[in-house]
Design a protein around this motif. Structure first.
Motif: not given
Length: 672
Positions: A271-272, A550-553, A588-589, A604-608
Motif C-alpha cells: 500500500f505504500d 484524498i479519496q483513498t482509504v 488503494a488504501g 478498499g471496500n473489503q473488510v475482515v
C-alpha cells in the motif's frame, strides 16, 4: 537511652489514645510520613545535580507529602472499613490485634520498598514499578541476580526491614493493653466522617478527577518525576495498570514473530510505494522516510486533535451540517474523504496521531506502563532536529495519563487548565475551545518569534458531555443548548476563529497544520465493528499546501508519516503508516479499527473482522449507504486477507511487550 525512648513512646500513646479505636492509625500515619520523607530526602541528595537541573528540592518535598498522604490514606482504608464492627463491645480484643498486625505489616512493607528504591533507580532509572512486580514471577533468577550484583542492597533491605518491623512492634506494644475509651455510639457516629476524610485523602484532589502519578509529572525527566512519588504508591499503580494489559491480540490467533514481521512488511509495501525498510535488530518496523517536499528549512507542525468529531457531524461526509468553518477550510488544503479512526477513546486517537502506533484490544499505550518513556512519538523524533515541543489542553492534563506519557516521550512543555488567565468560559472539562485556541495562537506566535522550529499538539474538549459552551457564539442547531450537535457547532466556531487569525499571522507560511478527530462520539451499532462511527474528518493545510481531495482509504496512523514528509524531514522511524503525499491520493488504501474485542481490517471496500474464538468474518463496506454487509469467503485470497489482518493485529502487542518501538537516535539530522 532506653528510658528516654520508653518515655517518648508512652507520651505518644497518651496523645494518640484520645482518638480511641483510631489511635493505631494515627501512629501509622506519623511513622509513615517520617519514613517516606527521610527516604525522599535521601534520594534527593543522591540525585541532586539531576534534580536541580529541572526542578527544586522544595517542590519535590512538598509534592511528595501530598503523594504520601494518598498512600497513607490507602493504608488506613482496610481497617476503617472494619471499625464499625470490630472496634466495639466484645470484639475490642480482635480490633487491637488486627490493627497491631496491620500497622506493623504496613510500616514494614513501605520500609522494604523504600530501601529497595536506590538499587532499582540505579538499574532502571525509576522507582519500583511494573518490572518490580513482573520479576516476582521468577524468584530463582531474581534472587540469583540480587545475590550476584546487589548483595549489599539485599542485606540492607532485609536487615533494615527486620529492624523496622521489630521497632514497630515495640512502638505498638502499649496498644495491645489499651482498654476502650470511646462508647459504641461515639464510634458509630464518628465513623462516617472519618471514613469520608480518608476517602478524600486517597482521592488526592477535589478537582474533576482523582490524583494519579501523571499529576506529579512536573518535569521532562521521568526519574525526577518518580522521586516525587513514594515506592508504595508507584507500585500500587503499576499493579493497577496491569489489569489494562490483560487483553492481547493473541485472542485472534497466533503467528510466529518472524511471520508477523514479514507479513507486515509485505502489507506496507503493498500500500505504500515509498516504503523503504531498514534492517535493524532492535526495531523490526524501522523504515527510511525520504520527504516528498524539498525544503531549505523544515516546516513547523501544529496538530489540532478535535474531541469526538466524527464524520457524522460533517455534511460533505454524510453528516449533519454543524461544521461550516471546517467545510470552508477543506477547500484550502488536503481533505481526507475516507479516513478512519483506530479506536473509540481519546487516548487511542492520541496514540495513532502522535505515535503512529497501531491499536490493540488492551488500553492505549498512553496509559500502559512500558511505554511511559523511550516510546516513539513525533515529539521524541522532532526534538532531535532542534524542535521545541508542547502540548496544550483546556482541561487537566493528568487525565488519562496524558501529561505523564507526553513528558516521558519528548514533549518539553505542557499547558493545561491551571495556565489560563481569565478564561471566557470554563466547563466540566476545562477551558472552552476558544480559550484553548486563543492560547494556542499566542503560544505558536511566541514559538515562531523565537526562531526555533516547533511542534505543538492542541487537544480540544468542548464537544464532550455535558456539552457546555459560552452563550452568544453560534445559532443553535438544536433547540436545546446542551447537545452534541450544538457543542460541535461551537467547536467549529472556535476552530474558524483560530484559522482566521492564523492565516494572517507570521507563522502561517512556515507551519503545517493538521486538524483531525480523535474518534466519533458514542460509537455504537449492531455491526461487529460500526465502521460508520470510525469515519472521521481530517484536513492538512497551511504553508504551501495546495487544495486536494484524498479519496483513498486511510488511517489515523498515516497522518504522522505524511506530516514528516510534507515538512521536509528525512528520518528513520518505526511507524507503520504510509506517506500519503506520494501519489495522487486515489491509490488503494487500508485502515484498521479496534472496537472492544473485535478488530476490523479494511482494504478498499473489503473488510475482515477478527473476533476472539471465532473464524474471521468477511464483508464489504458501502461508504455511500454507510452499510456493512457480510459475505461468505473461503477463497485463497480471502485467507491471505485474513492473515494480513491477523499479522497487523498481533504486531503492536508484540512491539509493546518487547519494547521495540522507540525513536532511533538520528546521527546526522538533516532535511531534504
Amino acid at each position: 537511652m532506653a528510658s528516654v525512648l520508653g518515655r517518648s513512646r508512652n507520651s505518644l500513646w497518651r496523645f494518640a489514645s484520645r482518638l480511641g479505636p483510631y489511635a493505631p492509625l494515627l501512629v501509622m500515619t506519623v511513622v509513615s510520613f517520617a519514613i517516606f520523607s527521610l527516604s525522599r530526602a535521601g534520594l534527593l541528595l543522591w540525585q541532586y545535580p539531576r534534580i536541580s537541573a529541572v526542578s527544586s528540592w522544595q517542590e519535590i518535598m512538598l509534592d511528595g507529602l501530598r503523594v504520601d498522604s494518598i498512600q497513607i490514606g490507602l493504608m488506613c482504608l482496610p481497617p476503617l472499613l472494619l471499625a464499625p464492627v470490630l472496634a466495639v463491645g466484645r470484639f475490642w480484643r480482635a480490633w487491637r490485634g488486627l490493627t497491631f498486625f496491620w500497622v506493623v505489616l504496613c510500616i514494614s512493607i513501605i520500609t522494604l520498598l523504600e530501601l529497595a528504591t536506590p538499587g532499582f533507580i540505579a538499574e532502571y532509572d525509576a522507582r519500583p514499578n511494573r518490572l518490580f512486580v513482573e520479576y516476582l514471577k521468577y524468584p530463582n533468577e531474581v534472587f540469583s541476580m540480587l545475590w550476584s550484583g546487589f548483595r549489599a542492597h539485599l542485606f540492607v533491605g532485609v536487615i533494615g526491614t527486620l529492624l523496622v518491623a521489630v521497632t514497630s512492634g515495640w512502638l505498638m506494644a502499649p496498644w495491645l493493653k489499651q482498654e476502650p475509651r470511646w462508647k459504641n455510639w461515639t464510634i458509630w457516629l464518628s465513623w462516617p466522617l472519618i471514613f469520608l476524610v480518608a476517602a478524600l485523602v486517597v482521592r488526592g484532589t477535589i478537582s474533576h478527577r482523582p490524583a494519579n502519578p501523571a499529576m506529579f509529572s512536573r518535569t521532562t525527566d521521568s526519574m525526577v518525576n518518580s522521586i516525587i512519588l513514594n515506592s508504595s504508591w508507584s507500585l500500587v499503580h503499576a499493579v493497577y495498570s496491569l489489569k489494562h494489559e490483560n487483553k492481547s491480540s493473541e485472542m485472534y490467533g497466533i503467528l510466529p514473530d518472524e511471520d508477523v514481521y514479514r507479513i507486515v512488511r509485505e502489507t506496507r509495501a503493498r500500500f505504500d510505494t515509498s516504503f523503504t525498510p531498514v534492517d535493524h535488530p532492535g526495531l523490526p518496523t524501522l523504515s527510511q522516510l525520504t520527504p516528498s517536499r524539498t525544503r531549505e528549512r523544515p516546516l513547523n507542525l501544529v496538530i489540532i486533535l478535535e474531541e469526538s468529531l466524527g464524520a457524522t457531524f460533517v455534511e460533505s461526509l454524510g453528516g449533519v451540517p454543524v461544521t461550516p468553518n471546517l467545510e470552508k477550510l477543506k477547500e484550502q488544503g488536503w481533505w481526507f474523504e475516507q479516513l478512519y479512526a483506530t479506536g473509540t477513546r481519546s487516548v487511542r486517537g492520541i496514540e495513532a496521531v502522535v505515535t503512529g502506533f497501531q491499536p490493540t484490544p488492551a488500553q492505549s499505550v498512553v496509559k500502559l506502563s512500558l511505554s511511559q518513556q523511550h516510546f516513539f512519538t513525533l515529539a521524541s523524533l522532532l526534538e532531535q532536529y532542534g524542535y521545541s515541543t508542547e502540548f496544550i489542553y483546556g482541561g487537566e492534563s493528568h487525565f488519562d495519563n496524558m501529561v505523564g506519557f507526553f513528558m516521558g516521550n519528548g514533549f518539553q512543555r505542557v499547558q493545561d487548565q491551571k495556565d489560563y488567565v481569565k478564561p471566557v468560559f470554563v466547563g466540566s472539562w476545562g477551558a472552552s475551545d476558544e480559550d484553548l485556541l486563543n492560547k494556542a495562537h499566542d503560544e505558536i506566535s511566541a514559538s515562531h518569534a523565537s526562531g526555533q522550529p516547533f511542534f505543538t499538539l492542541v487537544f480540544t474538549s468542548s464537544n464532550h458531555a455535558p456539552f457546555e459552551f459560552p452563550d452568544g457564539r453560534i445559532d443553535l442547531y438544536d433547540p436545546v443548548k446542551a447537545t452534541d450537535n450544538n457543542a460541535v457547532k461551537y467547536a467549529d466556531y472556535a476552530l474558524g476563529q483560530f484559522f482566521a487569525k492564523a492565516q494572517k499571522s507570521a507563522y502561517w507560511q512556515d507551519t503545517l497544520f493538521i486538524v483531525v478527530a480523535d474518534h466519533d462520539i458514542r460509537v455504537h451499532g449492531h455491526d461487529m465493528v460500526p465502521i460508520n462511527h470510525f469515519h472521521i474528518p481530517a484536513l492538512i493545510l497551511g504553508a504551501d499546501i495546495e487544495p486536494r481531495k484524498i479519496q483513498t482509504v486511510a488511517s489515523q496512523i498515516d497522518l504522522p508519516v505524511t506530516a514528516l514528509s510534507l515538512m521536509g524531514i528525512k528520518a528513520q522511524h518505526p511507524m507503520t503508516g504510509r506517506d500519503l503525499s506520494i501519489g495522487d491520493g486515489q491509490q488503494a488504501g487500508r485502515a484498521m479499527m479496534q472496537f472492544e474485542n473485535n478488530f476490523a481490517w479494511m482494504e478498499g471496500n473489503q473488510v475482515v473482522v477478527l473476533r476472539p474464538g471465532k473464524e474471521p468474518a468477511h464483508g464489504t463496506w458501502n461508504l455511500k449507504q454507510k452499510k456493512f454487509t457480510l459475505s461468505p469467503q473461503s477463497t485463497q485470497d480471502s485467507q491471505a486477507f485474513a492473515e494480513r489482518a491477523l499479522a497487523n493485529s498481533l504486531l503492536p502487542s508484540l512491539l509493546y511487550r518487547e519494547r521495540l518501538y522507540h525513536a532511533l537516535p538520528q546521527e546526522t539530522p538533516h532535511q531534504e
